[in-house]
Write a protein that holds these residues in place. Sequence first.
Motif, short mmCIF file in Angstrom:
data_model
loop_
_atom_site.label_atom_id
_atom_site.label_comp_id
_atom_site.label_asym_id
_atom_site.label_seq_id
_atom_site.Cartn_x
_atom_site.Cartn_y
_atom_site.Cartn_z
N LEU A 23 -5.54 -0.48 -7.32
CA LEU A 23 -4.73 -0.43 -6.16
C LEU A 23 -3.51 0.93 -6.89
O LEU A 23 -3.99 0.81 -7.92
CB LEU A 23 -3.43 -1.42 -6.63
CG LEU A 23 -2.57 -1.85 -5.37
CD1 LEU A 23 -2.62 -2.15 -4.22
CD2 LEU A 23 -1.61 -3.20 -6.11
N TYR A 24 -3.60 1.74 -5.72
CA TYR A 24 -3.39 2.97 -6.31
C TYR A 24 -2.03 3.52 -5.15
O TYR A 24 -2.21 3.10 -3.41
CB TYR A 24 -4.21 4.06 -6.89
CG TYR A 24 -5.01 4.53 -5.62
CD1 TYR A 24 -4.91 6.04 -5.06
CD2 TYR A 24 -6.32 4.10 -5.78
CE1 TYR A 24 -5.65 6.26 -3.81
CE2 TYR A 24 -7.34 3.91 -4.13
CZ TYR A 24 -6.46 5.18 -3.38
OH TYR A 24 -7.02 5.76 -2.54
N ILE A 25 -1.34 4.26 -5.74
CA ILE A 25 -0.24 5.75 -4.78
C ILE A 25 -1.07 6.81 -4.70
O ILE A 25 -0.90 7.42 -5.96
CB ILE A 25 0.95 5.20 -4.98
CG1 ILE A 25 1.37 3.56 -5.08
CG2 ILE A 25 1.81 6.52 -4.17
CD1 ILE A 25 2.95 3.53 -5.00
N CYS A 26 -1.10 7.58 -3.26
CA CYS A 26 -1.36 8.97 -3.53
C CYS A 26 -0.54 9.86 -4.16
O CYS A 26 0.80 9.53 -4.23
CB CYS A 26 -1.91 9.26 -2.41
SG CYS A 26 -3.50 8.72 -1.60
N GLN A 27 -0.59 10.73 -4.77
CA GLN A 27 0.57 11.79 -5.47
C GLN A 27 0.18 12.94 -4.29
O GLN A 27 1.93 13.19 -4.33
CB GLN A 27 -0.34 12.40 -6.76
CG GLN A 27 -0.62 11.61 -8.40
CD GLN A 27 -0.72 12.18 -8.89
OE1 GLN A 27 -1.31 12.84 -9.56
NE2 GLN A 27 -0.92 11.37 -10.43
N THR A 28 -0.38 12.52 -3.35
CA THR A 28 0.07 14.07 -2.59
C THR A 28 0.33 13.98 -1.34
O THR A 28 0.69 14.89 -0.59
CB THR A 28 -1.26 14.39 -2.35
OG1 THR A 28 -2.68 13.55 -1.83
CG2 THR A 28 -1.95 15.28 -3.71
N ASN A 29 0.43 12.35 -1.38
CA ASN A 29 1.13 11.52 -0.12
C ASN A 29 2.72 11.51 -0.42
O ASN A 29 2.49 10.52 -1.19
CB ASN A 29 0.33 10.45 0.67
CG ASN A 29 0.34 9.58 1.82
OD1 ASN A 29 1.36 10.38 2.34
ND2 ASN A 29 0.13 9.51 2.57
N LEU A 30 3.71 12.16 0.82
CA LEU A 30 4.99 11.19 0.41
C LEU A 30 4.91 10.28 1.13
O LEU A 30 6.04 9.40 0.94
CB LEU A 30 5.50 12.30 1.64
CG LEU A 30 5.25 14.18 1.10
CD1 LEU A 30 6.72 14.27 2.60
CD2 LEU A 30 6.26 13.76 -0.03
N SER A 31 4.15 9.24 1.30
CA SER A 31 3.86 7.81 1.83
C SER A 31 4.48 7.05 0.39
O SER A 31 3.12 7.05 -0.67
CB SER A 31 2.47 7.17 2.87
OG SER A 31 2.90 5.59 2.66
N ILE A 32 4.55 5.86 0.22
CA ILE A 32 4.26 4.94 -0.94
C ILE A 32 3.60 3.53 -0.32
O ILE A 32 3.79 2.80 -1.42
CB ILE A 32 6.06 4.64 -1.80
CG1 ILE A 32 6.85 3.19 -0.29
CG2 ILE A 32 6.76 6.03 -1.69
CD1 ILE A 32 8.20 3.04 -1.41
N LYS A 33 3.19 3.93 1.03
CA LYS A 33 1.94 2.86 0.79
C LYS A 33 0.40 2.62 0.03
O LYS A 33 -0.07 3.72 0.24
CB LYS A 33 1.15 2.63 1.97
CG LYS A 33 0.18 1.60 2.61
CD LYS A 33 0.90 1.42 3.84
CE LYS A 33 -0.32 0.29 4.63
NZ LYS A 33 0.62 -1.03 3.77
N PRO A 34 0.79 1.85 -1.02
CA PRO A 34 -1.06 1.98 -1.58
C PRO A 34 -1.59 1.41 -1.43
O PRO A 34 -1.88 1.42 -0.16
CB PRO A 34 -0.38 0.11 -2.49
CG PRO A 34 0.97 -0.01 -2.38
CD PRO A 34 1.30 0.51 -0.55
N GLN A 35 -3.10 1.95 -1.81
CA GLN A 35 -4.13 2.08 -1.11
C GLN A 35 -4.96 1.49 -2.07
O GLN A 35 -4.77 0.97 -3.68
CB GLN A 35 -5.12 3.43 -1.11
CG GLN A 35 -4.07 4.51 0.13
CD GLN A 35 -3.95 4.05 1.24
OE1 GLN A 35 -5.05 4.52 1.78
NE2 GLN A 35 -3.04 4.63 1.47
N LEU A 36 -6.14 0.61 -1.69
CA LEU A 36 -7.43 -0.35 -2.58
C LEU A 36 -8.77 0.48 -2.42
O LEU A 36 -8.88 0.48 -0.89
CB LEU A 36 -7.32 -1.77 -1.89
CG LEU A 36 -8.16 -2.96 -2.72
CD1 LEU A 36 -7.20 -3.03 -4.55
CD2 LEU A 36 -7.75 -4.12 -1.89
#
Length: 88
Positions: A23-36
Amino acid sequence: MKNINESSAPAVIGNNAIEISVLYICQTNLSIKPQLETLTTQKNLNGRVIIPAEFKAGKNILAVMEGRVQLLNSLGDRAEHNQEHQVA
Protein backbone atom coordinates in the motif's frame (compact mmCIF):
# COMPACT_ATOMS: atom_id res chain seq x y z
CA MET A 1 38.44 -5.05 5.19
CA LYS A 2 35.53 -5.20 2.78
CA ASN A 3 36.13 -6.39 -0.77
CA ILE A 4 35.17 -3.73 -3.36
CA ASN A 5 33.34 -6.37 -5.41
CA GLU A 6 31.09 -7.41 -2.51
CA SER A 7 27.48 -6.32 -2.77
CA SER A 8 25.93 -4.40 0.10
CA ALA A 9 22.51 -5.84 -0.86
CA PRO A 10 20.94 -8.25 1.63
CA ALA A 11 21.66 -11.93 1.02
CA VAL A 12 18.77 -14.05 -0.28
CA ILE A 13 18.10 -17.66 0.69
CA GLY A 14 17.73 -19.75 -2.48
CA ASN A 15 14.23 -19.63 -3.92
CA ASN A 16 12.60 -17.89 -0.95
CA ALA A 17 9.84 -16.23 -2.96
CA ILE A 18 6.92 -14.53 -1.22
CA GLU A 19 3.85 -12.76 -2.59
CA ILE A 20 3.20 -9.38 -0.95
CA SER A 21 0.76 -6.52 -1.34
CA VAL A 22 2.15 -3.00 -0.95
CA LEU A 23 0.00 0.00 0.00
CA TYR A 24 1.60 3.27 -1.07
CA ILE A 25 1.06 6.89 -2.07
CA CYS A 26 2.72 8.26 -5.24
CA GLN A 27 5.20 11.05 -4.58
CA THR A 28 4.57 12.60 -7.99
CA ASN A 29 0.78 12.77 -7.66
CA LEU A 30 -0.86 15.50 -5.58
CA SER A 31 -3.64 13.07 -4.61
CA ILE A 32 -3.36 11.33 -1.25
CA LYS A 33 -5.40 8.33 -2.39
CA PRO A 34 -3.42 5.16 -1.61
CA GLN A 35 -2.59 2.66 -4.35
CA LEU A 36 -2.24 -1.11 -3.89
CA GLU A 37 -0.01 -3.45 -5.90
CA THR A 38 0.80 -7.12 -5.48
CA LEU A 39 4.22 -8.48 -6.39
CA THR A 40 6.37 -11.54 -5.84
CA THR A 41 9.71 -10.86 -4.20
CA GLN A 42 12.31 -12.50 -1.92
CA LYS A 43 13.17 -12.53 1.80
CA ASN A 44 16.71 -11.89 3.05
CA LEU A 45 18.57 -14.09 5.56
CA ASN A 46 16.85 -12.27 8.44
CA GLY A 47 13.39 -13.00 7.00
CA ARG A 48 12.75 -9.41 5.94
CA VAL A 49 11.02 -8.81 2.62
CA ILE A 50 13.20 -7.27 -0.09
CA ILE A 51 11.31 -4.63 -2.08
CA PRO A 52 13.20 -3.77 -5.29
CA ALA A 53 14.51 -0.19 -5.51
CA GLU A 54 12.82 0.19 -8.92
CA PHE A 55 9.45 -0.53 -7.29
CA LYS A 56 10.07 1.86 -4.36
CA ALA A 57 11.10 4.76 -6.63
CA GLY A 58 8.57 7.59 -6.48
CA LYS A 59 6.46 5.96 -3.75
CA ASN A 60 5.87 6.50 -0.04
CA ILE A 61 5.17 2.99 1.24
CA LEU A 62 2.48 2.89 3.92
CA ALA A 63 2.18 -0.86 4.54
CA VAL A 64 3.48 -4.22 3.31
CA MET A 65 1.15 -7.20 3.72
CA GLU A 66 1.75 -10.88 3.07
CA GLY A 67 -0.30 -12.36 0.23
CA ARG A 68 -2.77 -10.86 -2.20
CA VAL A 69 -5.19 -8.48 -0.49
CA GLN A 70 -8.11 -6.42 -1.72
CA LEU A 71 -8.39 -2.81 -0.56
CA LEU A 72 -12.05 -2.19 0.29
CA ASN A 73 -11.91 1.28 1.80
CA SER A 74 -9.37 4.07 2.05
CA LEU A 75 -9.44 7.66 3.25
CA GLY A 76 -13.20 7.92 3.65
CA ASP A 77 -14.25 5.85 0.62
CA ARG A 78 -17.25 3.62 1.19
CA ALA A 79 -16.69 -0.11 0.87
CA GLU A 80 -18.60 -1.57 -2.05
CA HIS A 81 -21.45 -3.86 -1.07
CA ASN A 82 -21.25 -7.30 -2.60
CA GLN A 83 -24.44 -9.42 -2.38
CA GLU A 84 -22.57 -12.66 -1.64
CA HIS A 85 -20.73 -11.09 1.34
CA GLN A 86 -23.69 -9.43 3.05
CA VAL A 87 -24.44 -10.44 6.63
CA ALA A 88 -28.10 -10.75 7.65
